[in-house]
Design an enzyme around this catalytic site. Structure first.
Site, PDB file in Angstrom:
ATOM      1  N   ASN A   1      97.693  37.926 -48.465  1.00 24.51           N
ATOM      2  CA  ASN A   1      96.789  38.453 -47.447  1.00 24.51           C
ATOM      3  C   ASN A   1      96.866  39.974 -47.371  1.00 24.51           C
ATOM      4  O   ASN A   1      95.842  40.663 -47.246  1.00 24.51           O
ATOM      5  CB  ASN A   1      97.140  37.841 -46.083  1.00 24.51           C
TER       6      ASN A   1
ATOM      7  N   ASP B   1      63.892  64.463 -24.610  1.00 28.91           N
ATOM      8  CA  ASP B   1      64.752  65.583 -24.214  1.00 28.91           C
ATOM      9  C   ASP B   1      64.465  66.090 -22.813  1.00 28.91           C
ATOM     10  O   ASP B   1      65.027  67.094 -22.388  1.00 28.91           O
ATOM     11  CB  ASP B   1      64.605  66.732 -25.208  1.00 28.91           C
TER      12      ASP B   1
ATOM     13  N   ASN C   1      89.678  30.035 -50.504  1.00 28.42           N
ATOM     14  CA  ASN C   1      91.058  29.940 -50.967  1.00 28.42           C
ATOM     15  C   ASN C   1      91.982  29.389 -49.886  1.00 28.42           C
ATOM     16  O   ASN C   1      92.873  28.577 -50.163  1.00 28.42           O
ATOM     17  CB  ASN C   1      91.557  31.317 -51.415  1.00 28.42           C
TER      18      ASN C   1
ATOM     19  N   ASP D   1      63.610  61.793 -18.845  1.00 24.54           N
ATOM     20  CA  ASP D   1      63.643  60.864 -19.972  1.00 24.54           C
ATOM     21  C   ASP D   1      64.842  59.924 -19.942  1.00 24.54           C
ATOM     22  O   ASP D   1      64.935  59.020 -20.776  1.00 24.54           O
ATOM     23  CB  ASP D   1      63.645  61.628 -21.304  1.00 24.54           C
TER      24      ASP D   1
ATOM     25  N   ASP E   1      57.848  61.823 -28.291  1.00 22.47           N
ATOM     26  CA  ASP E   1      56.827  62.792 -27.908  1.00 22.47           C
ATOM     27  C   ASP E   1      56.532  63.615 -29.158  1.00 22.47           C
ATOM     28  O   ASP E   1      57.280  63.589 -30.120  1.00 22.47           O
ATOM     29  CB  ASP E   1      57.350  63.686 -26.776  1.00 22.47           C
TER      30      ASP E   1
ATOM     31  N   ASP F   1      93.799  42.511 -48.095  1.00 22.85           N
ATOM     32  CA  ASP F   1      93.384  43.517 -47.127  1.00 22.85           C
ATOM     33  C   ASP F   1      93.391  44.916 -47.740  1.00 22.85           C
ATOM     34  O   ASP F   1      92.486  45.728 -47.509  1.00 22.85           O
ATOM     35  CB  ASP F   1      94.303  43.488 -45.903  1.00 22.85           C
TER      36      ASP F   1
ATOM     37  N   GLU G   1      91.560  39.384 -39.232  1.00 20.65           N
ATOM     38  CA  GLU G   1      92.227  40.415 -38.436  1.00 20.65           C
ATOM     39  C   GLU G   1      91.825  41.815 -38.862  1.00 20.65           C
ATOM     40  O   GLU G   1      92.010  42.780 -38.128  1.00 20.65           O
ATOM     41  CB  GLU G   1      93.756  40.251 -38.516  1.00 20.65           C
TER      42      GLU G   1
END
Length: 844
Positions: free
Chosen positions: A682, A589, A657, A593, A327, A686, A285
């Site tokens: 947990n 640019d 684990n 392009d 270029d 985290d 998560e």
């Protein structure tokens, strides 16, 4: 103005009256009031929801909702401690995730705003640059070639204003716009007095009265049908595949745990809570947060190096590019172009050539190229006697521009462009005051002059002219024939002093640079020679035109110099490279392009680029310098390395684990860990990982392109995951057989061992080499060691017994420490063995 009315139909005075404005636009105060009333000029305005609503949105995770519901049931049944602890842990986990993502999102939005498109608007009668999002109906916008039209509106004034509106009409050819009334019944495609959001100015300039903005525009009404989800990158597909893999394993383990608990007739609610907590522990998560924070941290570091990120996933992709197409102007060269010579057809200095080139540049209304600016800056020539009649704008297929001018009743067409194309259209040439037929011998002499200039590094334009009938009011492409060749304008754009170093650094980092230029081969070779870049192969635009795609794919590996290419050919080169398996960056640019910027894996532009290019780019360089880009490439690789660390943590120690926990259900007479202990485990895990985005990576990781490889992650899981489970089962044995542990002592001992092995393994995984030779980020080290220390002290804290913990004997701490040290040593050995095996089977 009614929402669905055809605003190009009413007479302009009526429209101005309806919008309560005039040709000089709105005042600043009135514009601010209208912005407050109608909202920002965005197709999909982002509502700045209060942070509390964004926090609530983070609770939509089904596992979180199920866990909260189950804890509520526990409370109703009288187990208030479980209810309170589980609720607090879940809240802390969600808030931690939200805080990290929210801060990262705000930082990236702030960076993007620095390169947001701006428009030139009349406010209080003066031209001002304002963000496009702040335009309102009634504003008067000034437009020029290269601009994106920022809203729907009526043309107030136009000068050779040609617009590409293929996005709305499908028409591929530019349409000329006029400040005139349209015939009754004209539809959008025939509305030559209207401009529409999302279209682009190809040439000319003009003024537009803004009538509709945002979702009320023609584009806004069909935006959802035009919107296409960006194609997922290999990295995004890989992380999604990783999530699916873990999710499938989670479902299997959770179902197995529920079935085993049912067979052993254990309490239903406790078993359910255990299974859900186990699912939370297994589910990655934190992956979206780690991705978001790591990429945003990369974006902020790139911003400090003057690279602004518009698409966040491009940070990682930048680290994967192994070919950069660019270029040479402004990146390999200084970009400060000077007109050095103006010579006649035979190479003699000629004031007449300068005059003709000056007239062409002065009167053309298309986008001004640096060559035009150099001509106009070179000297001043009085052009008051000349009047412009018409123009044939520049395009990349013809590679030339023509203007039809009149002086004292005499009309002439002046042409300037690519020497090869201009010379091909000429029938005569000037030699002093004489005009002579252009025979083969003369062509050869003129070609020799051109090649001599090119070999000296000059960029060259051909200049020609022809008489036009006094009654000719329009110029068309077919008028560019039977021309008189006048001579050459030669420009110097010296190579950048820093470019050679940057090219060498990119090559050392595994990035091949290919030059894709509109210049001729001789000039490009000259620049390559000055920069010590060996030319391995050359393809000209004519060669590309004759090749089909398979033939181009066969050649594109060898060739590193593409000359005289059109915008469409640039896109073909990029597609051919991608078809060969390369990750391609493109630096552009120019006004045309945009297709190539979209075709590349990473589109890169510069802050001084035209709107069309900046809008299409994923990254914007605040300085047109390859050194900046090379630093960005290394930053992308660092980002990739840090995300990979999290994935490797999840597939080794953490998953091992949790797998042991599921296995313990079958082997033990009690649950191996209480549900709230799993959740606390947990949460602490985290918490220890939130500093991973700040960590440094190995020099080897920065030294070559990095692309996602799911086989590597799966191999790492199979090689190192079982090691974690092996030491977990060893801990089970020690607790049960050596210490004769009851349920509470077992839970306590394994909780400490589980946290220590899961968290401390980051020091093994974060580097390919020895953990003692690579210093981790200070925050990462502090959080990891702090979490482990807290887990060891937790059983002795007040109220810890309410969580199911007991104070273990000192001897157990000593044994657990030995197990953890042995585990880290074996993980180090297994990691190094895995890398040796992987590199033998997958050599770079």
């Amino acid at each position: 103005m009614k929402p669905n009315s055809e605003f190009w139909q009413p007479p302009l005075p009526v429209l101005l009256d309806e919008l309560a404005t005039g040709p000089q636009g709105l005042g600043a105060a009135e514009a601010a009031a209208r912005l407050e009333r109608v909202g920002p000029n965005l197709l999909h305005p982002r509502s700045e929801r209060a942070w509390i609503f964004q926090l609530v949105r983070n609770f939509r995770n089904p596992l979180v909702l199920v866990l909260l519901a189950a804890s509520a049931v526990s409370g109703l049944l009288g187990d208030m401690m479980s209810f309170a602890v589980i609720t607090v842990i879940v809240l802390m986990s969600v808030v931690l995730d939200f805080f990290q993502e929210y801060r990262a999102s705000r930082a990236v939005d702030k960076l993007r705003s620095t390169v947001a498109l701006r428009a030139s608007v009349l406010r209080d009668g003066e031209a001002r640059e304002v963000p496009v999002a702040e335009l309102v109906p009634g504003d008067v916008v000034l437009l020029a070639a290269g601009d994106l039209v920022p809203a729907d509106g009526r043309v107030l004034a136009a000068r050779d204003l040609f617009v590409n509106q293929a996005l709305l009409t499908g028409e591929s050819y530019p349409v000329e716009k006029h400040a005139e009334e349209t015939p009754p019944g004209a539809d959008l495609a025939a509305a030559t007095n209207a401009l529409f959001l999302g279209t682009s100015i190809i040439s000319g300039n003009g003024r537009m009265l803004v009538v509709r903005t945002g979702a009320g525009t023609a584009l806004g009404q069909i935006a959802d049908t035009l919107a296409q989800r960006p194609q997922a990158t290999a990295f995004e597909r890989g992380t999604q595949a990783f999530g699916v893999l873990i999710l499938r394993l989670t479902v299997i383990l959770v179902l197995a745990v529920l079935l085993i608990n049912a067979v052993f007739e254990r309490p239903l609610l406790e078993s359910f809570l255990f299974a859900v907590a186990l699912a939370v522990g297994l589910t990655p998560e934190l992956l979206p947060m780690v991705l978001s924070v790591t990429l945003s941290q990369g974006a902020m570091r790139l911003a400090r190096r003057k690279v602004i990120v518009k698409r966040l996933s491009a940070v990682q992709e930048l680290g994967g590019i192994d070919v950069l197409c660019t270029d040479k102007t402004g990146t390999l060269t200084e970009g400060r172009i000077r007109l050095e010579r103006h010579v006649d057809a035979l190479g003699r200095e000629s004031r007449r050539v300068l005059e003709f080139a000056y007239l062409n540049s002065q009167f053309e209304t298309g986008i001004r190229s640096p060559l035009d600016e150099a001509i106009l800056a070179h000297t001043h020539i009085d052009v008051d006697a000349w009047r412009k009649v018409d123009e044939v704008p520049f395009d990349f297929e013809r590679r030339r521009v023509s203007v039809l001018l009149e002086r004292e009743g005499e009309r002439r067409l002046f042409v300037k462009g690519s020497p090869e194309d201009v010379l091909r259209l000429c029938a005569r040439y000037e030699d002093g005051d004489a005009t002579l037929p252009l025979d083969d011998a003369a062509r050869a002499r003129i070609q020799a002059v051109f090649e001599s200039l090119s070999c000296d590094g000059f960029r060259v334009l051909g200049v020609a002219w022809r008489e036009a009938p006094p009654q000719q009011d329009h110029a068309v492409v077919t008028d560019e024939s039977e021309l008189v060749f006048s001579g050459f304008a030669a420009f110097l754009d010296p190579p950048k002093a820093s470019a050679a170093q940057a090219l060498a650094a990119l090559a050392a980092d595994g990035v091949a640079v290919k030059i894709v230029s509109g210049d001729n081969e001789l000039v490009a070779r000259y620049v390559c020679g000055r920069l010590n870049v060996p030319v391995s192969g050359v393809l000209n635009g004519a060669d590309l035109q004759a090749m089909d795609d398979p033939a181009l794919e066969a050649q594109v590996e060898r060739v590193n110099l593409f000359c005289r290419v059109t915008p469409a050919q640039k896109t073909r080169v990029l597609n051919a490279l991608r078809a060969r398996g390369h990750v391609v960056g493109f630096l552009g640019d120019g006004i045309n392009d945009a297709p190539a910027l979209h075709a590349a894996n990473v589109g890169i532009s510069v802050d001084s680029a035209v709107d069309v290019a900046k809008e299409a780019a994923d990254l914007v360089l605040l300085e047109p310098d390859l050194n900046v880009l090379q630093a960005g490439v290394r930053e992308g690789r660092r980002t990739f390395g840090n995300v990979t660390k999290y994935l490797m943590m999840g597939t080794s120690s953490n998953f091992g684990n949790m797998f042991s926990m599921a296995g313990g259900v079958l082997l033990l007479p009690f649950l191996p860990m209480l549900p709230l202990q799993i959740l606390l485990n947990n949460f602490l895990y985290d918490l220890s990982e939130i500093a991973i985005p700040l960590d440094e990576v190995d020099a080897e990781t920065l030294a070559r392109p990095r692309v996602w490889d799911m086989r590597f992650i799966q191999g790492f899981m199979l090689a190192l995951g079982p090691v974690s489970s092996l030491f977990d089962f060893l801990t089970f044995y020690v607790l049960l057989k050596v210490f004769d542990a009851n349920a509470a002592l077992f839970h306590t001992g394994w909780f400490i061992e589980s946290i220590a092995t899961q968290v401390l393994v980051i020091f093994i995984i974060r580097t390919r080499g020895s953990p003692f030779a690579s210093r981790p980020n200070g925050w990462l080290a502090a959080l990891s060691l702090g979490v482990v220390a807290f887990a060891m002290l937790l059983p002795a804290l007040p109220y810890a017994h309410h969580l199911g913990f007991v104070v273990p004997p000192p001897s157990l701490y000593a044994v657990l420490a030995g197990i953890v040290v042995a585990y880290l040593a074996v993980m180090l050995w297994a990691k190094q063995r895995f890398y040796r095996h992987w590199e033998r089977r997958h050599p770079q």
